[in-house]
Write an enzyme that holds these catalytic residues in place. Structure first.
Site, mmCIF file in Angstrom:
data_model
loop_
_atom_site.group_PDB
_atom_site.id
_atom_site.type_symbol
_atom_site.label_atom_id
_atom_site.label_comp_id
_atom_site.label_asym_id
_atom_site.label_seq_id
_atom_site.Cartn_x
_atom_site.Cartn_y
_atom_site.Cartn_z
ATOM 1 N N GLU A 21 45.740 42.437 -6.549
ATOM 2 C CA GLU A 21 46.220 43.184 -5.618
ATOM 3 C C GLU A 21 47.732 43.323 -5.481
ATOM 4 O O GLU A 21 48.393 44.142 -5.416
ATOM 5 C CB GLU A 21 45.487 42.935 -4.313
ATOM 6 N N HIS A 55 41.017 48.849 0.519
ATOM 7 C CA HIS A 55 39.939 48.030 1.203
ATOM 8 C C HIS A 55 38.905 48.847 1.768
ATOM 9 O O HIS A 55 37.884 48.103 2.372
ATOM 10 C CB HIS A 55 40.568 46.745 2.129
#
Length: 162
Positions: A21, A55
């Site tokens: 990420e 997310h």
């Protein structure tokens, strides 16, 4: 490991997710936006929404676990909120220090710690409820100190972003 899912869940949450990420959303995205001459403030405050929206796939996990789309939506919206805040902090730290390793370690630490349990502020059945005022004050003092010190503590690092 005693955590649900065992070793591989821990590896995903504490090693793989922070590295991938931060490579994508900090090392690549921030560098791309800097090279496009987008202002540093815009990068710090807007690009984290890309990180946060990544997310939203957790919605499916929450629906499977709770069977409630409304509860899953609320959980995901809250997660988008706090991942946006973390993304802003991560962008700030990367731009100020130039260190991707520091950002990855901060991400790992946050994944390990999780969101602070503030149930004591609202639940009278919580053993800390009677102490909620001074504990809440300490939380606010910590947030204020963190906010005030983030700039000075990251000021003297060589960064290719500034």
């Amino acid at each position: 490991f005693s955590v649900e899912g065992g070793f591989w869940v821990v590896m995903r949450n504490l090693v793989l997710a922070p590295i991938t990420e931060e490579l994508v959303f900090r090392a690549c995205l921030v560098r791309l936006w800097v090279s496009a001459a987008i202002s540093i403030k815009t990068i710090i405050f807007c690009s984290p929404f890309c990180f946060a929206l990544a997310h939203t796939h957790h919605f499916i996990e929450h629906v499977r676990r709770t069977r409630s789309k409304k509860q899953a939506l609320l959980q995901v919206l809250f997660q988008v909120f706090y991942t946006s805040l973390f993304g802003m902090y991560s962008n700030f730290m990367l731009i100020r220090t130039g260190s991707l390793i520091a950002v990855i370690l901060a991400h790992t630490f946050c994944n390990h710690q999780g969101f602070p349990d503030i149930a004591f502020l609202f639940s009278s059945s919580d053993p800390l409820y009677e102490h909620r005022k001074w504990l809440g004050g300490i939380y606010l003092c910590g947030i204020a100190a963190f906010t005030c010190l983030a700039g000075p503590l990251t000021a003297d690092f060589p960064s290719t972003f500034q």
